[in-house]
Design a protein around this motif. Structure first.
Motif, PDB file in Angstrom:
ATOM      1  N   THR A 158      -8.525 -26.729   7.065  1.00 50.22           N
ATOM      2  CA  THR A 158      -9.554 -26.886   6.040  1.00 50.22           C
ATOM      3  C   THR A 158      -8.966 -26.677   4.642  1.00 50.22           C
ATOM      4  O   THR A 158      -9.304 -27.400   3.705  1.00 50.22           O
ATOM      5  CB  THR A 158     -10.703 -25.894   6.277  1.00 50.22           C
ATOM      6  N   ALA A 179      -7.080 -29.699   3.569  1.00 54.30           N
ATOM      7  CA  ALA A 179      -7.973 -30.799   3.210  1.00 54.30           C
ATOM      8  C   ALA A 179      -8.475 -30.662   1.786  1.00 54.30           C
ATOM      9  O   ALA A 179      -8.450 -31.618   0.996  1.00 54.30           O
ATOM     10  CB  ALA A 179      -9.151 -30.855   4.184  1.00 54.30           C
ATOM     11  N   THR A 198      -6.150 -34.048   7.827  1.00 44.38           N
ATOM     12  CA  THR A 198      -5.259 -32.918   7.557  1.00 44.38           C
ATOM     13  C   THR A 198      -5.348 -31.941   8.720  1.00 44.38           C
ATOM     14  O   THR A 198      -6.258 -32.019   9.546  1.00 44.38           O
ATOM     15  CB  THR A 198      -5.641 -32.177   6.263  1.00 44.38           C
ATOM     16  N   CYS A 231     -12.092 -32.372   9.538  1.00 43.65           N
ATOM     17  CA  CYS A 231     -10.646 -32.494   9.305  1.00 43.65           C
ATOM     18  C   CYS A 231      -9.886 -32.465  10.621  1.00 43.65           C
ATOM     19  O   CYS A 231     -10.270 -31.788  11.566  1.00 43.65           O
ATOM     20  CB  CYS A 231     -10.151 -31.351   8.407  1.00 43.65           C
ATOM     21  N   SER A 266     -12.172 -28.043  10.899  1.00 44.59           N
ATOM     22  CA  SER A 266     -10.869 -28.585  11.269  1.00 44.59           C
ATOM     23  C   SER A 266     -10.705 -28.419  12.761  1.00 44.59           C
ATOM     24  O   SER A 266     -11.033 -27.357  13.302  1.00 44.59           O
ATOM     25  CB  SER A 266      -9.746 -27.851  10.527  1.00 44.59           C
TER      26      SER A 266
END
Length: 339
Positions: free
Chosen positions: A206, A209, A203, A102, A238
């Protein structure tokens, strides 16, 4: 030219619109030039021997035509070269499951994903199929067999590519993006048949997402989807790129492992519980973005200002700074008293 996030003049004469066709058309794939003429917005890659691949975005703006060029190195960097945690190499040993990468645009997710794919390529004999839009890094097969498919060139869409790859005996599927519910459904179907799937989700965190993936579905379908996602997920990463004290860029990483407790909250749709899991489970390899930035500051990798600017929860990271400063003051007083 952008150098370490700063725009600096390049050593060339001023480029005018009359240069456009002479400079751009020779490197543009024949099929892309008509698209550019019609739509005024197109992207493609071309290879420069000895340097790597160049990602080109053509567009129109107020004064005419414009282009942005981005260099993609010829060799896929290793996790170590990217200054990523060594234990991420264990992702290359997973046999099945879903791994989410992410990050927002420009956060380095494509490079991290490429390093993980190449780690598999270097270590095991598997069939890897990538679906990308467009293809970034080009892999040289080592132990694995790798087929790279580009949306719009080799296949019309992510969905059609995923429907096909389910018939292609893939051990590992790499998705450059998950943009609609159908692709996620097919990715979960692949996981449920024993495949390892890596997928990029644009995104900032996490938890965001996971929430975005689920809420893209109609409300009556979200419950069953959360159950499947809770079973399928192995790891969600992420990341963002931050400028270090040396002027280089380095990833700051959030790592969510799908423990029994995390899976329970995914099934229940309790996204606000994810940050708590990240904060309380550092001993098993998880870390929140804020703690990663705080650690980078403590290790003198980044400034406190950058950590504060890039964190997710400013009051929380400010409390970490305050606690650290108080501890330093106490240690200093104790040292003085001991003299």
């Amino acid at each position: 030219i952008r150098v370490d996030e700063e725009l600096v003049p390049m050593r060339f004469r001023y480029i005018v619109q009359a240069d456009w066709d002479r400079l751009i058309q020779p490197i543009c794939p024949p099929g892309k030039w008509p698209m550019w003429l019609q739509d005024g917005d197109v992207e493609f890659y071309y290879d420069v021997e000895g340097l790597g691949r160049v990602h080109v975005s053509l567009f129109r703006e107020r004064e005419g035509a414009a282009a942005v060029f981005e260099m993609i190195p010829a060799n896929v960097p290793t996790l170590e070269a990217l200054a990523l945690p060594h234990h991420l190499e264990r992702l290359a040993d997973l046999e099945e499951g879903l791994v989410l990468i992410c990050g927002t645009s420009g956060s380095g997710t494509s490079t991290t994903l490429a390093s993980l794919v190449d780690a598999i390529n270097q270590r095991s004999t598997r069939h890897i199929v990538t679906v990308e839009d467009p293809i970034d890094y080009v892999y040289v097969p080592r132990k694995s067999v790798i087929h790279q498919r580009e949306v719009g060139v080799h296949v019309p869409s992510y969905e059609s590519a995923m429907r096909a790859v389910l018939r292609e005996s893939a051990d590992v599927i790499v998705l450059g993006a998950v943009r609609d519910p159908e692709v996620l459904q097919l990715a979960l179907e692949a996981v449920e048949t024993g495949t390892l799937v890596f997928a990029v989700v644009n995104t900032r965190s996490t938890s965001a997402a996971l929430e975005r993936l689920v809420e893209a579905f109609p409300e009556d379908e979200q419950g069953p989807l959360r159950e499947r996602l809770g079973d399928a997920l192995r790891v969600a990463l992420s990341q963002q790129l931050v400028v270090t004290n040396t002027g280089a860029k380095q990833p700051a990483l959030e790592i969510l492992l799908n423990t029994i407790a995390v899976a329970k909250d995914i099934r229940g749709g309790r996204w606000d519980a994810i940050p708590t899991h990240l904060a309380e489970n550092r001993g098993v390899g998880m870390i929140s973005m804020d703690h990663c930035l705080f650690d980078m500051w403590k290790e003198d990798v980044i400034t406190q200002e950058i950590a504060y600017d890039r964190c997710h929860d400013r009051p929380y990271i400010a409390s970490l700074f305050d606690a650290e400063n108080q501890l330093a003051e106490q240690e200093q007083r104790a040292a003085v008293e001991a003299m």
